[in-house]
Design a protein around this motif. Structure first.
Motif, PDB file in Angstrom:
ATOM      1  N   GLY A   7       0.825  -1.205   0.000  1.00 20.40           N
ATOM      2  CA  GLY A   7       0.000   0.000   0.000  1.00 20.40           C
ATOM      3  C   GLY A   7       0.853   1.246   0.000  1.00 20.40           C
ATOM      4  O   GLY A   7       2.073   1.171   0.149  1.00 20.40           O
ATOM      5  N   PRO A   8       0.217   2.403  -0.175  1.00 18.77           N
ATOM      6  CA  PRO A   8       0.969   3.662  -0.238  1.00 18.77           C
ATOM      7  C   PRO A   8       1.502   4.118   1.117  1.00 18.77           C
ATOM      8  O   PRO A   8       1.141   3.536   2.151  1.00 18.77           O
ATOM      9  CB  PRO A   8      -0.065   4.661  -0.775  1.00 18.77           C
ATOM     10  N   ALA A   9       2.317   5.161   1.091  1.00 15.38           N
ATOM     11  CA  ALA A   9       2.899   5.722   2.309  1.00 15.38           C
ATOM     12  C   ALA A   9       1.813   6.183   3.273  1.00 15.38           C
ATOM     13  O   ALA A   9       0.785   6.717   2.845  1.00 15.38           O
ATOM     14  CB  ALA A   9       3.784   6.911   1.934  1.00 15.38           C
ATOM     15  N   SER A  10       2.041   5.947   4.553  1.00 13.76           N
ATOM     16  CA  SER A  10       1.147   6.402   5.631  1.00 13.76           C
ATOM     17  C   SER A  10      -0.249   5.801   5.592  1.00 13.76           C
ATOM     18  O   SER A  10      -1.198   6.407   6.091  1.00 13.76           O
ATOM     19  CB  SER A  10       1.018   7.931   5.656  1.00 13.76           C
ATOM     20  N   ALA A  11      -0.382   4.618   5.007  1.00 15.63           N
ATOM     21  CA  ALA A  11      -1.709   3.984   4.970  1.00 15.63           C
ATOM     22  C   ALA A  11      -1.951   3.142   6.222  1.00 15.63           C
ATOM     23  O   ALA A  11      -3.052   2.654   6.442  1.00 15.63           O
ATOM     24  CB  ALA A  11      -1.832   3.119   3.720  1.00 15.63           C
ATOM     25  N   ALA A 145      -5.812  10.391   0.306  1.00 16.62           N
ATOM     26  CA  ALA A 145      -4.625  11.223   0.563  1.00 16.62           C
ATOM     27  C   ALA A 145      -4.885  12.139   1.762  1.00 16.62           C
ATOM     28  O   ALA A 145      -3.995  12.349   2.593  1.00 16.62           O
ATOM     29  CB  ALA A 145      -4.296  12.050  -0.681  1.00 16.62           C
ATOM     30  N   GLU A 146      -6.129  12.652   1.887  1.00 14.61           N
ATOM     31  CA  GLU A 146      -6.454  13.581   2.975  1.00 14.61           C
ATOM     32  C   GLU A 146      -6.338  12.883   4.333  1.00 14.61           C
ATOM     33  O   GLU A 146      -5.789  13.429   5.283  1.00 14.61           O
ATOM     34  CB  GLU A 146      -7.876  14.138   2.805  1.00 14.61           C
ATOM     35  N   VAL A 147      -6.871  11.656   4.390  1.00 10.31           N
ATOM     36  CA  VAL A 147      -6.822  10.920   5.666  1.00 10.31           C
ATOM     37  C   VAL A 147      -5.375  10.561   6.022  1.00 10.31           C
ATOM     38  O   VAL A 147      -4.933  10.723   7.164  1.00 10.31           O
ATOM     39  CB  VAL A 147      -7.702   9.636   5.596  1.00 10.31           C
ATOM     40  N   GLU A 150      -3.611  13.604   7.256  1.00 13.62           N
ATOM     41  CA  GLU A 150      -4.019  13.972   8.615  1.00 13.62           C
ATOM     42  C   GLU A 150      -3.316  13.089   9.647  1.00 13.62           C
ATOM     43  O   GLU A 150      -2.842  13.572  10.673  1.00 13.62           O
ATOM     44  CB  GLU A 150      -5.535  13.826   8.732  1.00 13.62           C
ATOM     45  N   ARG A 151      -3.216  11.780   9.340  1.00 12.29           N
ATOM     46  CA  ARG A 151      -2.535  10.868  10.265  1.00 12.29           C
ATOM     47  C   ARG A 151      -1.072  11.264  10.427  1.00 12.29           C
ATOM     48  O   ARG A 151      -0.539  11.303  11.526  1.00 12.29           O
ATOM     49  CB  ARG A 151      -2.614   9.426   9.737  1.00 12.29           C
ATOM     50  N   ARG A 152      -0.437  11.561   9.296  1.00 13.45           N
ATOM     51  CA  ARG A 152       0.986  11.929   9.341  1.00 13.45           C
ATOM     52  C   ARG A 152       1.168  13.260  10.068  1.00 13.45           C
ATOM     53  O   ARG A 152       2.093  13.417  10.860  1.00 13.45           O
ATOM     54  CB  ARG A 152       1.531  12.021   7.914  1.00 13.45           C
ATOM     55  N   SER A 199      -9.900   4.549   5.171  1.00 11.78           N
ATOM     56  CA  SER A 199     -10.253   5.979   5.351  1.00 11.78           C
ATOM     57  C   SER A 199     -11.282   6.199   6.449  1.00 11.78           C
ATOM     58  O   SER A 199     -11.154   7.126   7.247  1.00 11.78           O
ATOM     59  CB  SER A 199     -10.812   6.564   4.053  1.00 11.78           C
ATOM     60  N   ASP A 200     -12.318   5.340   6.478  1.00 15.81           N
ATOM     61  CA  ASP A 200     -13.392   5.573   7.442  1.00 15.81           C
ATOM     62  C   ASP A 200     -13.350   4.594   8.609  1.00 15.81           C
ATOM     63  O   ASP A 200     -14.363   4.399   9.292  1.00 15.81           O
ATOM     64  CB  ASP A 200     -14.759   5.470   6.737  1.00 15.81           C
ATOM     65  N   LEU A 201     -12.211   3.942   8.802  1.00 17.90           N
ATOM     66  CA  LEU A 201     -12.117   2.962   9.885  1.00 17.90           C
ATOM     67  C   LEU A 201     -11.132   3.421  10.953  1.00 17.90           C
ATOM     68  O   LEU A 201     -10.113   4.047  10.628  1.00 17.90           O
ATOM     69  CB  LEU A 201     -11.636   1.607   9.347  1.00 17.90           C
ATOM     70  N   SER A 202     -11.434   3.092  12.199  1.00 13.22           N
ATOM     71  CA  SER A 202     -10.461   3.367  13.255  1.00 13.22           C
ATOM     72  C   SER A 202      -9.418   2.257  13.196  1.00 13.22           C
ATOM     73  O   SER A 202      -9.664   1.202  12.596  1.00 13.22           O
ATOM     74  CB  SER A 202     -11.141   3.357  14.625  1.00 13.22           C
TER      75      SER A 202
END
Ligand code: DC
Length: 224
Positions: A7-11, A145-147, A150-152, A199-202
């Protein structure tokens, strides 16, 4: 059992991989380490990472124990370490020279103390497509990308680093573009990967969902 998480960075690949490794007693291979090790070895030897041939020579000489030794160096996870890893990981020859070391781990997966594991969990951008194409379970973890930005951003803030959210978002978008268009190991899911949009999961929900998938796979293997 071999599990791959691409997966992509910061996923959230690393967080999920560490959790699953502990839960299922799997040895964990964070494959970014091989590129970080080559980048750092070059830095320590005063070599220029723009020199693809020198990078290939270092990659050919790298051993698993040397990689573990280098991983204790402060710059291994530092910003320069990340930058160098990113440069050397784009060289196709470096990638192919480091492939066997990564694949051998699945044949004899051991924990850091040398004890035998039930299998291995790999995390990296090409683990389901190139490193372990025959893995039992392949996850492709992603988020918008937005989520991810935000995490990063929150990680930076927690570390006391001052940064603008928009800057983090632009950086993630630029990296996505580079990642999916580069010729060496472009980021793409394996055809048989389980797509996992977080994206929408904790993080708790992500872990739970992954465990459900693995448990049903283990059940199927038991019945087979
Ligand atoms: O996951 P990381 O930040 O430790 O990875 C370091 C670099 O290596 C990063 O630029 C992505 C790259 N990488 C890669 O090309 N293939 C992998 N399987 C893992 C990481």
């Amino acid at each position: 059992m071999i599990i791959t998480i691409d997966g992509p960075a910061s996923a959230g690949k690393g967080t999920l991989a560490s959790y699953l490794a502990e839960r299922y007693r799997l040895a964990y291979f964070d494959t970014g380490m091989v590129y970080r090790a080559v980048g750092l070895e070059m830095l320590l030897k005063g070599l220029n990472t723009a020199d693809a041939e020198a990078a290939a020579t270092i990659a050919a000489e790298l051993t698993f124990p040397r990689m573990m030794e280098l991983s204790k160096h402060p710059e291994f996870r530092g910003p320069q370490g990340g930058k160098n890893a990113s440069i050397v990981s784009a060289y196709p020859q470096v990638r192919s020279l480091l492939l066997k070391m990564q694949q051998d781990f699945a044949l004899h997966p051991v924990f850091k103390d040398g004890s035998l594991a039930n299998g291995a969990i790999y995390d990296g951008r090409d683990t389901g497509t190139v490193v372990c194409p025959n893995a039992d379970i392949k996850f492709f973890v992603t988020a918008s990308a937005e989520v991810r930005a935000e995490r990063r951003y929150k990680e930076f803030v927690a570390k006391g680093i001052k940064i603008d959210y928009q800057e983090v978002l632009q950086d993630i978008k630029a990296r996505d573009e580079r990642d999916s268009t580069r010729s060496a190991a472009p980021l793409r899911p394996a055809p048989d990967a389980i797509m996992f949009d977080t994206s929408d999961l904790s993080i708790q929900e992500v872990k739970q969902k992954a465990c459900e998938i693995i448990d049903s796979q283990l059940q199927r293997q038991k019945l087979a």
